[in-house]
Design a protein around this motif. Structure first.
Motif, short mmCIF file in Angstrom:
data_model
loop_
_atom_site.label_atom_id
_atom_site.label_comp_id
_atom_site.label_asym_id
_atom_site.label_seq_id
_atom_site.Cartn_x
_atom_site.Cartn_y
_atom_site.Cartn_z
N ALA A 1 0.87 -1.17 0.00
CA ALA A 1 0.00 0.00 0.00
C ALA A 1 0.91 1.22 0.00
O ALA A 1 1.60 1.48 0.99
CB ALA A 1 -0.93 0.00 1.21
N SER A 2 0.92 1.96 -1.12
CA SER A 2 1.85 3.07 -1.31
C SER A 2 1.11 4.40 -1.22
O SER A 2 -0.08 4.49 -1.50
CB SER A 2 2.54 2.94 -2.67
N ASN A 3 1.86 5.45 -0.86
CA ASN A 3 1.29 6.79 -0.84
C ASN A 3 1.48 7.51 -2.17
O ASN A 3 1.09 8.67 -2.30
CB ASN A 3 1.88 7.62 0.30
N ARG B 1 6.77 -4.98 6.46
CA ARG B 1 7.86 -4.03 6.21
C ARG B 1 7.28 -2.66 5.91
O ARG B 1 6.30 -2.52 5.18
CB ARG B 1 8.69 -4.52 5.02
N GLY B 2 7.87 -1.63 6.51
CA GLY B 2 7.50 -0.26 6.23
C GLY B 2 8.69 0.51 5.71
O GLY B 2 9.80 0.38 6.24
N LEU B 3 8.50 1.29 4.64
CA LEU B 3 9.60 2.03 4.01
C LEU B 3 9.23 3.50 3.86
O LEU B 3 8.11 3.83 3.48
CB LEU B 3 9.94 1.43 2.65
N ILE B 4 10.20 4.36 4.16
CA ILE B 4 10.09 5.80 3.94
C ILE B 4 11.14 6.19 2.91
O ILE B 4 12.34 5.96 3.11
CB ILE B 4 10.29 6.59 5.24
N GLY B 5 10.69 6.75 1.77
CA GLY B 5 11.62 7.07 0.70
C GLY B 5 11.56 8.52 0.28
O GLY B 5 10.67 9.28 0.70
N PHE C 1 8.56 8.05 -2.61
CA PHE C 1 7.31 7.45 -2.14
C PHE C 1 7.61 6.59 -0.91
O PHE C 1 8.76 6.27 -0.62
CB PHE C 1 6.66 6.58 -3.23
N SER C 2 6.55 6.24 -0.20
CA SER C 2 6.64 5.37 0.98
C SER C 2 5.58 4.29 0.85
O SER C 2 4.61 4.43 0.09
CB SER C 2 6.44 6.16 2.27
N PHE C 3 5.76 3.18 1.58
CA PHE C 3 4.76 2.12 1.51
C PHE C 3 4.85 1.21 2.73
O PHE C 3 5.83 1.23 3.49
CB PHE C 3 4.90 1.29 0.23
N VAL C 4 3.79 0.41 2.90
CA VAL C 4 3.75 -0.68 3.88
C VAL C 4 3.52 -1.96 3.08
O VAL C 4 2.68 -1.99 2.18
CB VAL C 4 2.64 -0.48 4.92
N GLU C 5 4.26 -3.01 3.42
CA GLU C 5 4.19 -4.25 2.64
C GLU C 5 4.03 -5.45 3.57
O GLU C 5 4.75 -5.59 4.57
CB GLU C 5 5.45 -4.41 1.81
N LEU C 6 3.10 -6.32 3.21
CA LEU C 6 2.92 -7.60 3.89
C LEU C 6 3.33 -8.69 2.91
O LEU C 6 2.84 -8.74 1.78
CB LEU C 6 1.47 -7.80 4.33
#
Length: 226
Positions: free
Chosen positions: A45-47, A206-210, A213-218
């Motif tokens: 799920a990306s922003n 996993r959660g990523l801040i870039g 873009f940023s996202f949460v991944e299962l």
């Protein structure tokens, strides 16, 4: 004739040799003590206003280092395809006859996102079948984009009608990000197929801040290791 005294230096050498034989060899801190190679599939799920939610697949390699309390390396490659539509500003194809340099059109974007990640992982209870873990690292992204602009120009043709806009553009972007992860590894069939081998099921969040873009991944993974 009295016997010659035993040299003191030779006695010291013998004691050192005896101590070396009885003392266990020190662990090599970064010698590889185990590894898992896992095929992974996830949902993100990306922003990003075009990416939205999309599926990913990839492969992940994790290692455990003896003598480091469960710490190891985490290297992964993931890829995913996504599409989305949103408003987009482009240069006015009709020029500046109406005084506007930019116009807003609909942009349908198709993207292929490739990710290369490198991080560290702390595994708890590394000798058990169920192993919780936490991790952190950095990821590098390369995204291939295909844009399709559609809409109407504000300028009018000779008949007084708005001009239709139909343009396509292909380009690539690069981005970086920092991630944190958690989950658990379930070791199944340990030592059943072959000694010192195991099949694993990995469930991770996993959660990523870039910077782009940023996202949460299962993600769910199935792999093999030892």
């Amino acid at each position: 004739m009295s016997p010659r005294p035993f040299p003191a230096w030779l006695a010291g050498l013998a004691l050192c040799a005896l101590a070396a034989c009885t003392t266990p060899a020190p662990r090599i801190p970064f010698a590889r003590g185990g590894w898992h190679a896992t095929a992974i599939a996830g949902e993100r799920a990306s922003n990003d206003r075009f990416h939205g939610s999309y599926s990913t697949t990839g492969i992940e390699l994790t290692t455990l280092m003896p003598g480091t309390g469960g710490w190891g390396w985490d290297v992964s490659y993931r890829t995913g395809d996504t599409e989305g539509t949103d408003g987009y500003r482009i240069t006015n194809p009709g020029g500046r006859s109406n005084g506007k340099r930019w116009i807003t059109v609909d942009n349908e974007r198709h993207s292929r996102i490739q990710e290369l990640g490198l991080g560290v992982r702390q595994v708890f209870r590394p000798d058990s079948r169920l192993q919780p873990y936490v991790g952190a690292g950095t990821s590098f992204f390369k995204t291939h984009n295909s844009d399709h602009y559609t809409g109407f120009d504000d300028d009018l043709d000779v008949n007084g009608n708005q001009k239709a806009v139909d343009q396509r553009k292909h380009f690539q972007t690069c981005a970086v990000g920092l991630y944190v992860s958690t989950g658990f590894v379930w070791n199944v069939l340990r030592d059943q197929v072959r000694e010192d081998t195991e099949f694993v099921v990995d469930v991770g969040l996993r959660g990523l801040i870039g910077d782009e873009f940023s996202f949460v991944e299962l993600a769910l993974g199935f792999g093999f290791g030892r």
